[in-house]
Design a protein around this motif. Structure first.
Motif, PDB file in Angstrom:
ATOM      1  N   LEU A 178       0.884  -1.128   0.005  1.00  0.00           N
ATOM      2  CA  LEU A 178       0.021   0.023  -0.082  1.00  0.00           C
ATOM      3  C   LEU A 178       0.857   1.278   0.103  1.00  0.00           C
ATOM      4  O   LEU A 178       0.332   2.285  -0.546  1.00  0.00           O
ATOM      5  CB  LEU A 178      -0.961  -0.053   1.178  1.00  0.00           C
ATOM      6  N   MET A 179       2.038   1.300   0.688  1.00  0.00           N
ATOM      7  CA  MET A 179       2.913   2.242   0.798  1.00  0.00           C
ATOM      8  C   MET A 179       3.407   2.585  -0.774  1.00  0.00           C
ATOM      9  O   MET A 179       3.611   3.779  -1.028  1.00  0.00           O
ATOM     10  CB  MET A 179       4.063   2.323   1.487  1.00  0.00           C
ATOM     11  N   VAL A 180       3.515   1.522  -1.523  1.00  0.00           N
ATOM     12  CA  VAL A 180       4.179   1.688  -2.973  1.00  0.00           C
ATOM     13  C   VAL A 180       3.249   2.294  -3.587  1.00  0.00           C
ATOM     14  O   VAL A 180       3.519   3.345  -4.674  1.00  0.00           O
ATOM     15  CB  VAL A 180       4.846   0.280  -3.205  1.00  0.00           C
ATOM     16  N   LEU A 181       1.941   1.822  -3.433  1.00  0.00           N
ATOM     17  CA  LEU A 181       0.813   2.221  -4.502  1.00  0.00           C
ATOM     18  C   LEU A 181       0.598   3.720  -4.013  1.00  0.00           C
ATOM     19  O   LEU A 181       0.236   4.405  -5.173  1.00  0.00           O
ATOM     20  CB  LEU A 181      -0.076   1.360  -4.759  1.00  0.00           C
ATOM     21  N   LEU A 182       0.655   4.091  -2.875  1.00  0.00           N
ATOM     22  CA  LEU A 182       0.037   5.396  -2.453  1.00  0.00           C
ATOM     23  C   LEU A 182       1.032   6.349  -2.959  1.00  0.00           C
ATOM     24  O   LEU A 182       0.807   7.326  -3.346  1.00  0.00           O
ATOM     25  CB  LEU A 182       0.094   5.429  -0.976  1.00  0.00           C
ATOM     26  N   ALA A 183       2.526   5.995  -3.010  1.00  0.00           N
ATOM     27  CA  ALA A 183       3.607   6.940  -3.187  1.00  0.00           C
ATOM     28  C   ALA A 183       3.294   7.151  -4.858  1.00  0.00           C
ATOM     29  O   ALA A 183       3.491   8.184  -5.587  1.00  0.00           O
ATOM     30  CB  ALA A 183       4.898   6.362  -3.102  1.00  0.00           C
ATOM     31  N   PHE A 184       3.131   5.706  -5.684  1.00  0.00           N
ATOM     32  CA  PHE A 184       2.981   6.040  -6.914  1.00  0.00           C
ATOM     33  C   PHE A 184       1.697   6.905  -7.323  1.00  0.00           C
ATOM     34  O   PHE A 184       2.136   7.859  -8.496  1.00  0.00           O
ATOM     35  CB  PHE A 184       2.751   4.425  -7.668  1.00  0.00           C
ATOM     36  N   TRP A 185       0.439   6.700  -6.851  1.00  0.00           N
ATOM     37  CA  TRP A 185      -0.592   7.399  -7.464  1.00  0.00           C
ATOM     38  C   TRP A 185      -0.402   8.942  -6.838  1.00  0.00           C
ATOM     39  O   TRP A 185      -1.197   9.589  -7.539  1.00  0.00           O
ATOM     40  CB  TRP A 185      -1.808   6.752  -7.028  1.00  0.00           C
ATOM     41  N   SER A 186      -0.016   9.280  -5.758  1.00  0.00           N
ATOM     42  CA  SER A 186       0.115  10.524  -5.455  1.00  0.00           C
ATOM     43  C   SER A 186       1.039  11.338  -6.147  1.00  0.00           C
ATOM     44  O   SER A 186       1.044  12.521  -6.197  1.00  0.00           O
ATOM     45  CB  SER A 186       0.604  10.331  -3.827  1.00  0.00           C
ATOM     46  N   MET A 187       1.994  10.644  -6.774  1.00  0.00           N
ATOM     47  CA  MET A 187       2.912  11.130  -7.819  1.00  0.00           C
ATOM     48  C   MET A 187       2.153  11.461  -9.116  1.00  0.00           C
ATOM     49  O   MET A 187       2.442  12.503  -9.560  1.00  0.00           O
ATOM     50  CB  MET A 187       4.218  10.550  -8.076  1.00  0.00           C
ATOM     51  N   HIS A 188       1.628  10.265  -9.717  1.00  0.00           N
ATOM     52  CA  HIS A 188       1.034  10.428 -10.973  1.00  0.00           C
ATOM     53  C   HIS A 188      -0.280  11.205 -11.145  1.00  0.00           C
ATOM     54  O   HIS A 188      -0.581  11.550 -11.985  1.00  0.00           O
ATOM     55  CB  HIS A 188       1.023   8.962 -11.420  1.00  0.00           C
ATOM     56  N   GLN A 189      -0.895  10.797 -10.053  1.00  0.00           N
ATOM     57  CA  GLN A 189      -2.556  11.426  -9.780  1.00  0.00           C
ATOM     58  C   GLN A 189      -2.650  12.214  -8.495  1.00  0.00           C
ATOM     59  O   GLN A 189      -3.638  11.900  -7.714  1.00  0.00           O
ATOM     60  CB  GLN A 189      -3.378  10.494 -10.113  1.00  0.00           C
ATOM     61  N   PRO A 190      -1.933  13.348  -8.436  1.00  0.00           N
ATOM     62  CA  PRO A 190      -2.230  13.857  -6.963  1.00  0.00           C
ATOM     63  C   PRO A 190      -3.501  14.555  -6.752  1.00  0.00           C
ATOM     64  O   PRO A 190      -3.899  14.709  -5.336  1.00  0.00           O
ATOM     65  CB  PRO A 190      -1.246  15.126  -6.956  1.00  0.00           C
ATOM     66  N   ARG A 191      -4.280  14.911  -7.546  1.00  0.00           N
ATOM     67  CA  ARG A 191      -5.758  15.189  -7.553  1.00  0.00           C
ATOM     68  C   ARG A 191      -6.685  14.231  -6.966  1.00  0.00           C
ATOM     69  O   ARG A 191      -7.579  14.594  -6.332  1.00  0.00           O
ATOM     70  CB  ARG A 191      -6.425  15.812  -8.767  1.00  0.00           C
TER      71      ARG A 191
END
Length: 172
Positions: A43-56
């Motif tokens: 979950l940490m990896v995916l949260l970092a990924f999606w918060s970088m690519h889709q911060p909205r």
């Protein structure tokens, strides 16, 4: 925004795909593996990924809610993972403009200190809350998360990749 050389123009992300990937990561974190401290936090990896690519779409609110779900499941101090995930998302969004210029391998190297800091904070809060320190094996989790990053990046961006030269008459 000017794209880095060789980077493809991506299609918009499907919100259903983002939610499904986060739910799969949550399910992987909820697997009953006992007290194995070296397993990566998916979950940490995916949260970092999606918060970088889709911060909205994926921000601190989503990170806080998923952190509380992990805290309730693991019977840890309520808010421990929520705090760690929120600070991780903050760090990923702060580094977003710089990290998106690099390929996934260089992104993984630059995210390694962020993952290590998140795990260090989780261990510190856990030790303060319970008084029990995990073993040295917990140092392997940030390394495994950094190794997972390139694979996760390729897999999560695959549905958005536009096929090259769709039509000879259109420039995009």
């Amino acid at each position: 925004m000017i794209l880095p050389r060789g980077q493809q123009l991506l299609l918009p992300v499907s919100p259903a795909f983002m939610v499904a990937s986060l739910l799969v990561a949550l399910a992987l974190d909820l697997l009953p593996l006992g007290r194995v401290t070296w397993t990566p936090d998916w979950l940490m990896v995916l949260l970092a990924f999606w918060s970088m690519h889709q911060p909205r779409y994926v921000g601190m609110g989503v990170a806080f809610a998923l952190g509380l779900a992990i805290d309730v499941h693991q019977s840890t101090l309520l808010g421990q993972h929520a705090l760690v995930y929120c600070l991780l998302v903050f760090g990923a969004q702060a580094l977003q403009r710089r990290l998106l210029w690099f390929n996934p391998l260089w992104q993984a190297l630059q995210l390694l200190p962020l993952f290590a800091g998140a795990h260090l904070l989780a261990v510190a809060v856990g030790v303060l809350g319970s008084g029990v320190a995990p073993g040295w094996q917990s140092l392997l989790a940030p390394l495994l998360e950094a190794l997972i990053w390139p694979l996760a990046s390729v897999l999560l961006l695959a549905p958005q990749r536009r096929p090259p030269d769709q039509d000879e008459n259109r420039p995009l």
